[in-house]
Design an enzyme around this catalytic site. Structure first.
Site, PDB file in Angstrom:
ATOM      1  CB  CYS A  94      -0.961  -0.081   1.181  1.00  0.00           C
ATOM      2  SG  CYS A  94      -2.474   0.823   0.900  1.00  0.00           S
ATOM      3  CG  HIS A 194      -2.928  -3.382   4.038  1.00  0.00           C
ATOM      4  ND1 HIS A 194      -1.805  -2.787   4.537  1.00  0.00           N
ATOM      5  CD2 HIS A 194      -3.663  -2.387   3.506  1.00  0.00           C
ATOM      6  CE1 HIS A 194      -1.846  -1.491   4.320  1.00  0.00           C
ATOM      7  NE2 HIS A 194      -2.962  -1.224   3.699  1.00  0.00           N
ATOM      8  CD  GLU A 196      -0.209  -5.684   6.104  1.00  0.00           C
ATOM      9  OE1 GLU A 196      -0.181  -6.269   5.005  1.00  0.00           O
ATOM     10  OE2 GLU A 196      -0.439  -4.465   6.202  1.00  0.00           O
TER      11      GLU A 196
HETATM   12  N1  GLN Z   1      -3.539   5.903   0.022  1.00  0.00           N
HETATM   13  C1  GLN Z   1      -2.642   5.913   1.156  1.00  0.00           C
HETATM   14  C2  GLN Z   1      -1.443   6.816   0.902  1.00  0.00           C
HETATM   15  O1  GLN Z   1      -1.472   7.673   0.099  1.00  0.00           O
HETATM   16  C3  GLN Z   1      -2.143   4.530   1.457  1.00  0.00           C
HETATM   17  C4  GLN Z   1      -3.156   3.753   2.257  1.00  0.00           C
HETATM   18  C5  GLN Z   1      -2.612   2.547   2.972  1.00  0.00           C
HETATM   19  O2  GLN Z   1      -1.392   2.372   3.093  1.00  0.00           O
HETATM   20  N2  GLN Z   1      -3.498   1.731   3.504  1.00  0.00           N
HETATM   21  O3  GLN Z   1      -0.456   6.676   1.553  1.00  0.00           O
END
Ligand code: GLN
Length: 212
Positions: A94, A194, A196
């Site tokens: 992410c 994610h 995890e």
């Molecule tokens: N969209 C988020 C960002 O810009 C990331 C979201 C996440 O890591 N769950 O960092």
């Protein structure tokens, strides 16, 4: 029985050490999963934590612009980029994926990235936190259950970047061809979602397999 080990679970003392970038975001779940797989975990909070003693690195989710800012404030950004270009095995989820990308189309003001993954990422395509979803994805490693939380999506991949998973419209994807949500490029695996948080250890086990 005294001294016995559970099959498939390595003893941590002899296992590899994985650095988990711990400046902001979902650190504990990655650390827990890696320890369950028999790895030692080193929480990476300062430059010295990166410079030696890690066999691989996990870049967690969180808020990419905040992690980026902290990496620069603590003088870790260039070193992390060098280590990744030099082949340090990496799993990024992410916000971690956003940090790696060559381009971020909707970066926050002043936000930078490491540019070690030849891909273009859009940060918040799936909407707000409430639009989060748990999805089972097909990957070369088998089905993987991931949680999408304010998830980014890859809108372009360069040559040499392998697509590992797509999120199709029936799974909440936006592109009829399926959104690119997992990629591999040399030593780097980057996920929009994610695993995890769903307890799916597939990509963490893969990281341990990929260590030099
Ligand atoms: N969209 C988020 C960002 O810009 C990331 C979201 C996440 O890591 N769950 O960092």
């Amino acid at each position: 029985m005294a001294g016995s080990v559970t099959p498939g679970v390595r003893s941590a003392a002899s296992g590899p050490t994985i650095g988990v970038l711990a400046l902001q975001g979902g650190v504990a779940e990655h650390a827990h999963m890696l320890r369950q797989l028999g790895a030692n975990v080193k929480l990476v909070r300062k430059r010295a934590d990166l410079s030696s003693g890690i066999d691989g690195v996990v870049l967690p989710g969180g808020e990419s612009s905040t992690i980026d800012r902290l990496l620069r404030i603590f003088d870790m950004k260039a070193l992390l980029g060098d280590l990744l270009r030099d082949g340090l095995p990496c799993l990024a989820t992410c916000a971690g994926m956003i940090l790696l990308a060559r381009e971020v189309v909707d970066a926050a003001p002043g936000q930078t990235s490491l540019k070690v993954l030849d891909a273009t990422v859009s940060r918040n395509v799936y909407g707000s936190q409430t639009a989060s979803a748990e999805v089972t994805l097909d990957t070369p490693l088998g089905p993987v259950v991931g949680a999408f939380i304010r998830a980014p999506k890859i809108v372009r991949v360069g040559e040499g970047v392998q697509v590992l998973a797509r999120r199709y419209p029936a799974q909440g994807g936006l592109d009829p061809e399926g959104d690119i949500v997992a990629v591999k490029s040399k030593n780097i695996v980057a996920l929009s979602f994610h695993p995890e948080l769903t307890g799916d250890a597939t990509f963490h086990a893969d990281l341990l397999e990929r260590l030099r």
